[in-house]
Design a protein around this motif. Sequence first.
Motif, PDB file in Angstrom:
ATOM      1  N   ILE A  34       0.843  -1.203   0.000  1.00 30.25           N
ATOM      2  CA  ILE A  34       0.000   0.000   0.000  1.00 30.25           C
ATOM      3  C   ILE A  34       0.874   1.248   0.000  1.00 30.25           C
ATOM      4  O   ILE A  34       0.605   2.214  -0.733  1.00 30.25           O
ATOM      5  N   TYR A  35       1.930   1.238   0.796  1.00 32.64           N
ATOM      6  CA  TYR A  35       2.794   2.417   0.882  1.00 32.64           C
ATOM      7  C   TYR A  35       3.492   2.685  -0.454  1.00 32.64           C
ATOM      8  O   TYR A  35       3.619   3.837  -0.888  1.00 32.64           O
ATOM      9  N   VAL A  36       3.945   1.616  -1.094  1.00 28.84           N
ATOM     10  CA  VAL A  36       4.594   1.756  -2.403  1.00 28.84           C
ATOM     11  C   VAL A  36       3.637   2.358  -3.413  1.00 28.84           C
ATOM     12  O   VAL A  36       3.998   3.257  -4.191  1.00 28.84           O
ATOM     13  N   GLN A  37       2.393   1.874  -3.415  1.00 28.11           N
ATOM     14  CA  GLN A  37       1.401   2.401  -4.361  1.00 28.11           C
ATOM     15  C   GLN A  37       1.077   3.852  -4.054  1.00 28.11           C
ATOM     16  O   GLN A  37       0.928   4.679  -4.970  1.00 28.11           O
ATOM     17  N   GLU A  38       0.980   4.208  -2.786  1.00 25.69           N
ATOM     18  CA  GLU A  38       0.702   5.600  -2.430  1.00 25.69           C
ATOM     19  C   GLU A  38       1.847   6.514  -2.872  1.00 25.69           C
ATOM     20  O   GLU A  38       1.620   7.648  -3.309  1.00 25.69           O
ATOM     21  N   ALA A  39       3.079   6.023  -2.771  1.00 24.71           N
ATOM     22  CA  ALA A  39       4.226   6.815  -3.212  1.00 24.71           C
ATOM     23  C   ALA A  39       4.183   7.014  -4.727  1.00 24.71           C
ATOM     24  O   ALA A  39       4.473   8.108  -5.236  1.00 24.71           O
ATOM     25  N   ALA A  40       3.822   5.961  -5.447  1.00 27.35           N
ATOM     26  CA  ALA A  40       3.704   6.058  -6.903  1.00 27.35           C
ATOM     27  C   ALA A  40       2.582   7.030  -7.285  1.00 27.35           C
ATOM     28  O   ALA A  40       2.726   7.831  -8.219  1.00 27.35           O
ATOM     29  N   ASP A  41       1.462   6.968  -6.558  1.00 23.77           N
ATOM     30  CA  ASP A  41       0.354   7.891  -6.810  1.00 23.77           C
ATOM     31  C   ASP A  41       0.770   9.331  -6.525  1.00 23.77           C
ATOM     32  O   ASP A  41       0.392  10.258  -7.265  1.00 23.77           O
ATOM     33  N   LEU A  42       1.536   9.520  -5.475  1.00 24.48           N
ATOM     34  CA  LEU A  42       2.000  10.858  -5.106  1.00 24.48           C
ATOM     35  C   LEU A  42       2.885  11.442  -6.199  1.00 24.48           C
ATOM     36  O   LEU A  42       2.807  12.641  -6.510  1.00 24.48           O
ATOM     37  N   ALA A  43       3.724  10.587  -6.797  1.00 23.82           N
ATOM     38  CA  ALA A  43       4.613  11.039  -7.869  1.00 23.82           C
ATOM     39  C   ALA A  43       3.808  11.588  -9.046  1.00 23.82           C
ATOM     40  O   ALA A  43       4.201  12.578  -9.679  1.00 23.82           O
ATOM     41  N   VAL A  44       2.702  10.940  -9.342  1.00 20.46           N
ATOM     42  CA  VAL A  44       1.836  11.403 -10.429  1.00 20.46           C
ATOM     43  C   VAL A  44       1.095  12.674 -10.018  1.00 20.46           C
ATOM     44  O   VAL A  44       0.984  13.636 -10.786  1.00 20.46           O
ATOM     45  N   TRP A  45       0.590  12.681  -8.798  1.00 26.98           N
ATOM     46  CA  TRP A  45      -0.202  13.805  -8.299  1.00 26.98           C
ATOM     47  C   TRP A  45       0.579  15.115  -8.321  1.00 26.98           C
ATOM     48  O   TRP A  45       0.044  16.183  -8.589  1.00 26.98           O
ATOM     49  N   VAL A  46       1.883  15.016  -8.025  1.00 32.23           N
ATOM     50  CA  VAL A  46       2.692  16.221  -7.842  1.00 32.23           C
ATOM     51  C   VAL A  46       3.309  16.730  -9.152  1.00 32.23           C
ATOM     52  O   VAL A  46       3.933  17.791  -9.180  1.00 32.23           O
ATOM     53  N   GLU A  47       3.117  16.000 -10.232  1.00 30.99           N
ATOM     54  CA  GLU A  47       3.785  16.329 -11.500  1.00 30.99           C
ATOM     55  C   GLU A  47       3.547  17.773 -11.943  1.00 30.99           C
ATOM     56  O   GLU A  47       4.464  18.432 -12.440  1.00 30.99           O
ATOM     57  N   ASP A  48       2.339  18.267 -11.781  1.00 31.19           N
ATOM     58  CA  ASP A  48       2.005  19.600 -12.280  1.00 31.19           C
ATOM     59  C   ASP A  48       2.214  20.710 -11.250  1.00 31.19           C
ATOM     60  O   ASP A  48       1.834  21.856 -11.485  1.00 31.19           O
ATOM     61  N   GLU A  49       2.813  20.369 -10.116  1.00 32.84           N
ATOM     62  CA  GLU A  49       2.946  21.354  -9.041  1.00 32.84           C
ATOM     63  C   GLU A  49       4.405  21.765  -8.806  1.00 32.84           C
ATOM     64  O   GLU A  49       4.734  22.276  -7.739  1.00 32.84           O
ATOM     65  N   LYS A  50       5.251  21.564  -9.800  1.00 31.60           N
ATOM     66  CA  LYS A  50       6.679  21.779  -9.626  1.00 31.60           C
ATOM     67  C   LYS A  50       7.012  23.187  -9.152  1.00 31.60           C
ATOM     68  O   LYS A  50       7.730  23.375  -8.163  1.00 31.60           O
ATOM     69  N   GLU A  51       6.509  24.188  -9.818  1.00 33.12           N
ATOM     70  CA  GLU A  51       6.898  25.570  -9.495  1.00 33.12           C
ATOM     71  C   GLU A  51       6.422  25.969  -8.095  1.00 33.12           C
ATOM     72  O   GLU A  51       7.160  26.593  -7.329  1.00 33.12           O
ATOM     73  N   ALA A  52       5.184  25.587  -7.771  1.00 33.82           N
ATOM     74  CA  ALA A  52       4.655  25.941  -6.448  1.00 33.82           C
ATOM     75  C   ALA A  52       5.438  25.243  -5.336  1.00 33.82           C
ATOM     76  O   ALA A  52       5.724  25.849  -4.289  1.00 33.82           O
ATOM     77  N   MET A  53       5.813  23.996  -5.572  1.00 30.54           N
ATOM     78  CA  MET A  53       6.538  23.229  -4.554  1.00 30.54           C
ATOM     79  C   MET A  53       7.956  23.763  -4.393  1.00 30.54           C
ATOM     80  O   MET A  53       8.463  23.902  -3.273  1.00 30.54           O
ATOM     81  N   LYS A  54       8.611  24.061  -5.518  1.00 27.43           N
ATOM     82  CA  LYS A  54       9.971  24.594  -5.452  1.00 27.43           C
ATOM     83  C   LYS A  54       9.979  25.969  -4.788  1.00 27.43           C
ATOM     84  O   LYS A  54      10.899  26.293  -4.028  1.00 27.43           O
TER      85      LYS A  54
END
Length: 248
Positions: free
Chosen positions: A30-50
């Motif tokens: 479950i944790y591995v899948q959540e990490a993979a989902d997070l990687a996809v979720w955050v793809e479009d948030e690069k500038e805000a996160m940086k």
Amino acid sequence: MSKENYESCLEDLNDIPNEEVREPAIPVDIYVQEAADLAVWVEDEKEAMKKAGMDWKLAVRLPELAGTLRYAQSLWMKEFNTQEEARRKWELKSPEAFELKNDLEADCRFAFRKRPDLLAKVQQVEDGTSHADMVQDLSDLAALGNANLSLLQAIGVSVEKLQMAEASASEMSKFLAQMNGESATNNEAKIIRDKAYTLLKRAVDEVRDTGKYVFRKNPEKLKGFTSAYYRKLNRSRTEKSTEDIISD
């Protein structure tokens, strides 16, 4: 791919001090899948996160670190299952092995009853009650019996019985080594698995913490930075508490 991820991260894993290693708090798959989902979720948030100060390399590495944990978990489960299978076989076959050992001890005590020197050796064999003692006893009794075969044959003990003891000692020794080679807590495969989890957790925590801050006023985006597993768990607990109140 997971194996390649694992091999590429081995140096990072080995650099983690043992005192900093964490054990998985939720099922690894479950944790591995959540990490993979997070990687996809955050793809479009690069500038805000940086902009909030997060090292974007952590987000980029999420799939690699998730793959590393997935492979490390597989290695640990292979080791764990080998130990469990050996334990199952030991439990299945050990009663017969103990009975054979006890029979041979009785055979030797009677056959050697007029030989104090040999009886002393039988007494030495009988000392100890552990699993390892039983395995060693079978081997020692077979060796002692073969060295004094005529005395045993005189009371009707066959060579085949001694051969059975040798074979049983060899088989049970193998099971015992697989079963007790390393304890669950000190097993190297488990330590590496826990290090892989720790490495992934560091990245996941940083990404989630940053996302929770950046999108604290955006509920739709915010939910992607929380654990679906814990959301479901908390929801179940809330529903149960409500049911308990109603039933009272």
